[in-house]
Scaffold this motif. Sequence first.
Motif, mmCIF file in Angstrom:
data_model
loop_
_atom_site.group_PDB
_atom_site.id
_atom_site.type_symbol
_atom_site.label_atom_id
_atom_site.label_comp_id
_atom_site.label_asym_id
_atom_site.label_seq_id
_atom_site.Cartn_x
_atom_site.Cartn_y
_atom_site.Cartn_z
ATOM 1 N N ALA A 40 0.851 -1.189 0.000
ATOM 2 C CA ALA A 40 0.000 0.000 0.000
ATOM 3 C C ALA A 40 0.887 1.240 0.000
ATOM 4 O O ALA A 40 1.751 1.389 0.861
ATOM 5 N N ILE A 41 0.679 2.124 -0.958
ATOM 6 C CA ILE A 41 1.502 3.318 -1.101
ATOM 7 C C ILE A 41 0.695 4.554 -0.715
ATOM 8 O O ILE A 41 -0.373 4.806 -1.263
ATOM 9 N N ALA A 42 1.236 5.291 0.254
ATOM 10 C CA ALA A 42 0.543 6.472 0.769
ATOM 11 C C ALA A 42 0.741 7.664 -0.160
ATOM 12 O O ALA A 42 1.721 7.756 -0.900
ATOM 13 N N GLY A 43 -0.208 8.597 -0.090
ATOM 14 C CA GLY A 43 -0.025 9.881 -0.742
ATOM 15 C C GLY A 43 0.867 10.769 0.105
ATOM 16 O O GLY A 43 1.177 10.457 1.257
ATOM 17 N N LEU A 44 1.265 11.885 -0.465
ATOM 18 C CA LEU A 44 2.082 12.851 0.265
ATOM 19 C C LEU A 44 1.219 13.882 0.982
ATOM 20 O O LEU A 44 1.479 14.234 2.134
ATOM 21 N N ASN A 45 0.192 14.360 0.302
ATOM 22 C CA ASN A 45 -0.608 15.484 0.788
ATOM 23 C C ASN A 45 -1.822 15.018 1.574
ATOM 24 O O ASN A 45 -2.212 13.846 1.501
ATOM 25 N N PRO A 46 -2.459 15.909 2.346
ATOM 26 C CA PRO A 46 -3.698 15.551 3.039
ATOM 27 C C PRO A 46 -4.726 15.005 2.051
ATOM 28 O O PRO A 46 -4.877 15.514 0.929
ATOM 29 N N HIS A 47 -5.412 13.949 2.465
ATOM 30 C CA HIS A 47 -6.448 13.314 1.643
ATOM 31 C C HIS A 47 -5.897 12.856 0.295
ATOM 32 O O HIS A 47 -6.620 12.816 -0.701
ATOM 33 N N ALA A 48 -4.596 12.521 0.252
ATOM 34 C CA ALA A 48 -3.928 12.107 -0.989
ATOM 35 C C ALA A 48 -4.124 13.133 -2.085
ATOM 36 O O ALA A 48 -4.253 12.807 -3.265
ATOM 37 N N GLY A 49 -4.116 14.409 -1.688
ATOM 38 C CA GLY A 49 -4.165 15.497 -2.655
ATOM 39 C C GLY A 49 -5.539 15.952 -3.079
ATOM 40 O O GLY A 49 -5.690 17.011 -3.674
ATOM 41 N N GLU A 50 -6.561 15.140 -2.828
ATOM 42 C CA GLU A 50 -7.947 15.464 -3.239
ATOM 43 C C GLU A 50 -8.013 15.932 -4.686
ATOM 44 O O GLU A 50 -8.412 17.051 -5.001
ATOM 45 N N ASP A 51 -7.584 15.027 -5.574
ATOM 46 C CA ASP A 51 -7.641 15.296 -7.021
ATOM 47 C C ASP A 51 -6.931 16.583 -7.411
ATOM 48 O O ASP A 51 -7.376 17.303 -8.318
ATOM 49 N N GLY A 52 -5.832 16.880 -6.754
ATOM 50 C CA GLY A 52 -5.034 18.034 -7.120
ATOM 51 C C GLY A 52 -5.350 19.303 -6.367
ATOM 52 O O GLY A 52 -4.616 20.298 -6.496
ATOM 53 N N ARG A 53 -6.385 19.305 -5.575
ATOM 54 C CA ARG A 53 -6.741 20.531 -4.853
ATOM 55 C C ARG A 53 -5.787 20.822 -3.707
ATOM 56 O O ARG A 53 -5.692 21.957 -3.245
ATOM 57 N N MET A 54 -5.096 19.781 -3.222
ATOM 58 C CA MET A 54 -4.150 19.962 -2.119
ATOM 59 C C MET A 54 -2.729 19.558 -2.521
ATOM 60 O O MET A 54 -1.923 19.185 -1.687
ATOM 61 N N GLY A 55 -2.429 19.630 -3.792
ATOM 62 C CA GLY A 55 -1.109 19.253 -4.267
ATOM 63 C C GLY A 55 -1.202 18.252 -5.400
ATOM 64 O O GLY A 55 -2.153 17.475 -5.478
ATOM 65 N N ARG A 56 -0.206 18.250 -6.278
ATOM 66 C CA ARG A 56 -0.257 17.415 -7.474
ATOM 67 C C ARG A 56 0.729 16.239 -7.448
ATOM 68 O O ARG A 56 0.831 15.506 -8.435
ATOM 69 N N GLU A 57 1.439 16.065 -6.335
ATOM 70 C CA GLU A 57 2.418 14.968 -6.298
ATOM 71 C C GLU A 57 1.761 13.608 -6.536
ATOM 72 O O GLU A 57 2.351 12.737 -7.185
ATOM 73 N N GLU A 58 0.572 13.419 -6.025
ATOM 74 C CA GLU A 58 -0.131 12.146 -6.234
ATOM 75 C C GLU A 58 -0.416 11.918 -7.722
ATOM 76 O O GLU A 58 -0.251 10.804 -8.240
ATOM 77 N N ILE A 59 -0.862 12.964 -8.404
ATOM 78 C CA ILE A 59 -1.224 12.866 -9.826
ATOM 79 C C ILE A 59 0.012 12.752 -10.710
ATOM 80 O O ILE A 59 0.071 11.924 -11.635
ATOM 81 N N ASP A 60 1.020 13.570 -10.431
ATOM 82 C CA ASP A 60 2.169 13.675 -11.324
ATOM 83 C C ASP A 60 3.268 12.651 -11.051
ATOM 84 O O ASP A 60 4.033 12.315 -11.969
ATOM 85 N N ILE A 61 3.371 12.170 -9.806
ATOM 86 C CA ILE A 61 4.508 11.312 -9.436
ATOM 87 C C ILE A 61 4.060 9.954 -8.902
ATOM 88 O O ILE A 61 4.459 8.902 -9.423
ATOM 89 N N ILE A 62 3.236 9.965 -7.858
ATOM 90 C CA ILE A 62 2.957 8.716 -7.134
ATOM 91 C C ILE A 62 2.077 7.766 -7.933
ATOM 92 O O ILE A 62 2.394 6.577 -8.083
#
Length: 297
Positions: free
Chosen positions: A169-191
């Motif tokens: 299981a791989i965690a996101g970096l940002n709160p709520h795993a970024g919430e579709d980019g609203r809290m950061g794009r690392e989940e979308i662009d990298i993870i």
Amino acid sequence: MTRPLPLAVTLGDPAGVGPELVAEIRSRSEELGLPPFVVVGDGAQGFTPGAPDRASAQFARQSLEQALAMVLDGECRGVVTGPVSKSGIAAIDAGFVGQTEFCADACGVERDAAVMMLAGPSLRTVPMTVHCSLSEVPSRLSHDLIVHRTRIVARAMHTDFGIANPRIAIAGLNPHAGEDGRMGREEIDIIAPAIVTLRAEGIDATGPHPADTLFAPHKRSTYDVAIAMYHDQALVPLKTLDFDEGVNVTLGLPIVRTSPDHGTAFDIAGKGIARPDAMIAAIRMAGEIAARRAALA
């Protein structure tokens, strides 16, 4: 039956709790059913508990170097390292980052390939980035880093822990795993792209999962190891759940290396109140990993 080679156990910083823990464990090793081990740095007399200095740091570094040489020379089948002061050793060795990196260097392994896993009865977790400031984490994360280190974890779960097809299981970096980019794009662009790559290779990786729910009891039963994006995201849940039995395992090395997942505890050294559970667990786990590797060889 041939008796297995012993493990090499270091005392760590002799001004910390390492010597008293190892002394207690050695006196109870048969009762505890531990694998055979030898103590490296077993002449720590003369150091004052709770009073680290340059000499104690030098002792810790030399003991670590000697123990690794014994394993690499085939005299021992793994190393269990006692807790050291990173800042203390860094004061006498500017290149010292930590025992994980020191072990990697001694083995001729790239530091990125030496992966720190924290393992306890309730949880196994791996921080993707380790000893850096929180502000540096986003810039250190990359698709290639996550893929490279997760491959090492997947391989080690098989060779070291006997799990043929580990669930990761791989965690996101940002709160709520970024919430579709609203809290950061690392989940979308990298993870997320890294997870796609891993799954295409047949690795059972899922995520990015929101870190605030990933370590809940009902979630922990769905994976064998959790990949976190930074140090505290991994270590806070492990130490909350398994503080007295947590083991630091270095994956990706040609040798077995474990350590208790606690520090030198200079504040309680010499008071006879330090618990040996994590060191016991580290010795036991090193023996188990060494046995599994031998069986696969």
